[in-house]
Design a protein around this motif. Structure first.
Motif, PDB file in Angstrom:
ATOM      1  N   PRO A 120       0.825  -1.215   0.000  1.00 12.75           N
ATOM      2  CA  PRO A 120       0.000   0.000   0.000  1.00 12.75           C
ATOM      3  C   PRO A 120       0.849   1.251   0.000  1.00 12.75           C
ATOM      4  O   PRO A 120       1.963   1.265   0.540  1.00 12.75           O
ATOM      5  CB  PRO A 120      -0.809  -0.134   1.293  1.00 12.75           C
ATOM      6  CG  PRO A 120       0.001  -1.045   2.163  1.00 12.75           C
ATOM      7  CD  PRO A 120       0.663  -2.008   1.226  1.00 12.75           C
ATOM      8  N   ASP A 121       0.335   2.308  -0.603  1.00  7.27           N
ATOM      9  CA  ASP A 121       1.047   3.579  -0.649  1.00  7.27           C
ATOM     10  C   ASP A 121       0.895   4.260   0.708  1.00  7.27           C
ATOM     11  O   ASP A 121      -0.214   4.644   1.107  1.00  7.27           O
ATOM     12  CB  ASP A 121       0.469   4.454  -1.759  1.00  7.27           C
ATOM     13  CG  ASP A 121       1.356   5.643  -2.085  1.00  7.27           C
ATOM     14  OD1 ASP A 121       2.086   6.107  -1.185  1.00  7.27           O
ATOM     15  OD2 ASP A 121       1.323   6.112  -3.233  1.00  7.27           O
ATOM     16  N   ILE A 122       2.002   4.401   1.435  1.00  6.97           N
ATOM     17  CA  ILE A 122       1.945   4.954   2.785  1.00  6.97           C
ATOM     18  C   ILE A 122       2.393   6.412   2.839  1.00  6.97           C
ATOM     19  O   ILE A 122       2.530   6.984   3.920  1.00  6.97           O
ATOM     20  CB  ILE A 122       2.792   4.110   3.760  1.00  6.97           C
ATOM     21  CG1 ILE A 122       4.273   4.090   3.333  1.00  6.97           C
ATOM     22  CG2 ILE A 122       2.243   2.694   3.861  1.00  6.97           C
ATOM     23  CD1 ILE A 122       5.193   3.394   4.338  1.00  6.97           C
ATOM     24  N   ARG A 123       2.586   7.037   1.695  1.00  8.18           N
ATOM     25  CA  ARG A 123       3.019   8.430   1.676  1.00  8.18           C
ATOM     26  C   ARG A 123       1.874   9.370   2.049  1.00  8.18           C
ATOM     27  O   ARG A 123       0.728   9.151   1.669  1.00  8.18           O
ATOM     28  CB  ARG A 123       3.553   8.812   0.301  1.00  8.18           C
ATOM     29  CG  ARG A 123       4.823   8.108  -0.096  1.00  8.18           C
ATOM     30  CD  ARG A 123       5.210   8.378  -1.535  1.00  8.18           C
ATOM     31  NE  ARG A 123       4.240   7.799  -2.462  1.00  8.18           N
ATOM     32  CZ  ARG A 123       4.340   7.860  -3.786  1.00  8.18           C
ATOM     33  NH1 ARG A 123       5.370   8.506  -4.336  1.00  8.18           N
ATOM     34  NH2 ARG A 123       3.442   7.307  -4.551  1.00  8.18           N
ATOM     35  N   VAL A 124       2.206  10.431   2.764  1.00  8.23           N
ATOM     36  CA  VAL A 124       1.239  11.469   3.095  1.00  8.23           C
ATOM     37  C   VAL A 124       1.854  12.817   2.726  1.00  8.23           C
ATOM     38  O   VAL A 124       3.074  12.990   2.783  1.00  8.23           O
ATOM     39  CB  VAL A 124       0.858  11.449   4.596  1.00  8.23           C
ATOM     40  CG1 VAL A 124       0.154  10.153   4.949  1.00  8.23           C
ATOM     41  CG2 VAL A 124       2.080  11.649   5.480  1.00  8.23           C
ATOM     42  N   PRO A 125       1.028  13.785   2.326  1.00  9.17           N
ATOM     43  CA  PRO A 125       1.575  15.089   1.942  1.00  9.17           C
ATOM     44  C   PRO A 125       2.086  15.857   3.147  1.00  9.17           C
ATOM     45  O   PRO A 125       1.556  15.745   4.255  1.00  9.17           O
ATOM     46  CB  PRO A 125       0.380  15.799   1.294  1.00  9.17           C
ATOM     47  CG  PRO A 125      -0.819  15.140   1.910  1.00  9.17           C
ATOM     48  CD  PRO A 125      -0.433  13.715   2.140  1.00  9.17           C
ATOM     49  N   VAL A 126       3.132  16.636   2.934  1.00 11.54           N
ATOM     50  CA  VAL A 126       3.662  17.520   3.964  1.00 11.54           C
ATOM     51  C   VAL A 126       2.922  18.845   3.851  1.00 11.54           C
ATOM     52  O   VAL A 126       2.998  19.522   2.829  1.00 11.54           O
ATOM     53  CB  VAL A 126       5.173  17.721   3.793  1.00 11.54           C
ATOM     54  CG1 VAL A 126       5.709  18.698   4.831  1.00 11.54           C
ATOM     55  CG2 VAL A 126       5.900  16.390   3.881  1.00 11.54           C
TER      56      VAL A 126
END
Length: 274
Positions: free
Chosen positions: A34-40
């Motif tokens: 799963p894509d675990i990136r979150v925007p800063v």
């Protein structure tokens, strides 16, 4: 080429570039999970401020400040690799870029650095050895005094299980993105994590963050053998590796994103280049 303190490294001077943000081709994210990136949401506070968007004709990478004027990144972001490769040109750095504006402005590259294990030499005739896929960009400004910078660390102890954070600039979405994971597997020259990866995140730091609440159950025991300038930032993060690709190839790289491990020699070279 320049020989410093017995470590043979390759460097090149590059022309100053314009400060217009270069266009970059979109690249799909690659991840086995799963894509675990979150925007800063705020890029003006550390460590987002010390995370750098690097642009050059035809592409982009990520990087991170390691001194007032130097950015660390992946080797292929400064040199295409091998004795027949070439140095990037017109490299421009945008610390803390938020996808729309550059709150700290931009700085142009004055010199590029990479080890000869990446660029090719008589001792490494092929070049492009993944163990040497790291480099640095020296800037025509000292913006790190405003943004802060990352520390550099290595350890001879196992890192598997250590918690890590990465910040970078994927080309398939605007702005800076971050994720938190841990070291899943390691070799003497590579680190493997589940940090989701997209083109443009090459050169992102894989960093350990000392946390007062001890959220990380397995903090690494790091060695700091070289004097380092004190960072004008709270709770400085320590880069353990430099992200170079998403899942690819064979072995643990099939399942995990790949980072060049910061070994004692890599830290020594980066310390000299800053």
């Amino acid at each position: 080429m320049l020989r410093r303190s017995g470590a043979l490294v390759a460097l090149a001077a590059v022309a100053l570039a314009s400060t217009a943000l270069a266009a970059a081709p979109a690249a799909a994210a690659t991840s086995s999970g799963p894509d675990i990136r979150v925007p800063v949401t705020s890029t003006t506070t550390y460590p987002a401020s010390a995370t750098v968007l690097l642009t050059f004709p035809g592409g982009r990478c990520s990087g991170f400040m390691i001194s007032p004027r130097t950015v660390a990144t992946a080797g292929h972001c400064v040199h295409t690799g091998g004795s027949r490769g070439s140095w990037r040109t017109n490299v421009v750095a945008y610390p803390g870029h938020n996808g729309t504006t550059a709150p700290f402005g931009s700085c142009a590259a004055t010199q590029l650095f990479a080890p000869q294990g990446w660029t090719g030499s008589f001792t490494h005739p092929g070049g492009s050895d993944p163990a040497y896929n790291y480099g640095a960009v020296q800037l025509n400004c000292s913006i790190g005094n405003v943004t802060g910078w990352y520390d550099l660390g290595y350890t001879t102890q196992p890192l598997t299980g250590s918690c890590t954070t990465t910040h970078g600039y994927p080309a398939d979405r605007p702005g800076q993105w971050t994720s938190v994971d841990r070291i899943r597997y390691e070799t003497s020259t590579q680190l493997y994590t589940s940090h989701s990866f997209g083109g443009g995140q090459d050169g992102s730091p894989v960093a350990y963050t000392p946390d007062p609440e001890d959220w990380c159950p397995l903090p690494p025991r790091l060695d700091f053998p070289w004097p380092k300038p004190p960072c004008p930032c709270p709770l400085a993060r320590t880069a353990l590796g430099i992200l170079t690709s998403g899942p690819d190839g064979v072995g643990p790289g099939v399942a995990y994103s790949v980072a060049t491990r910061l070994t004692q020699q890599a830290v020594a070279n980066l310390a000299q280049w800053r």
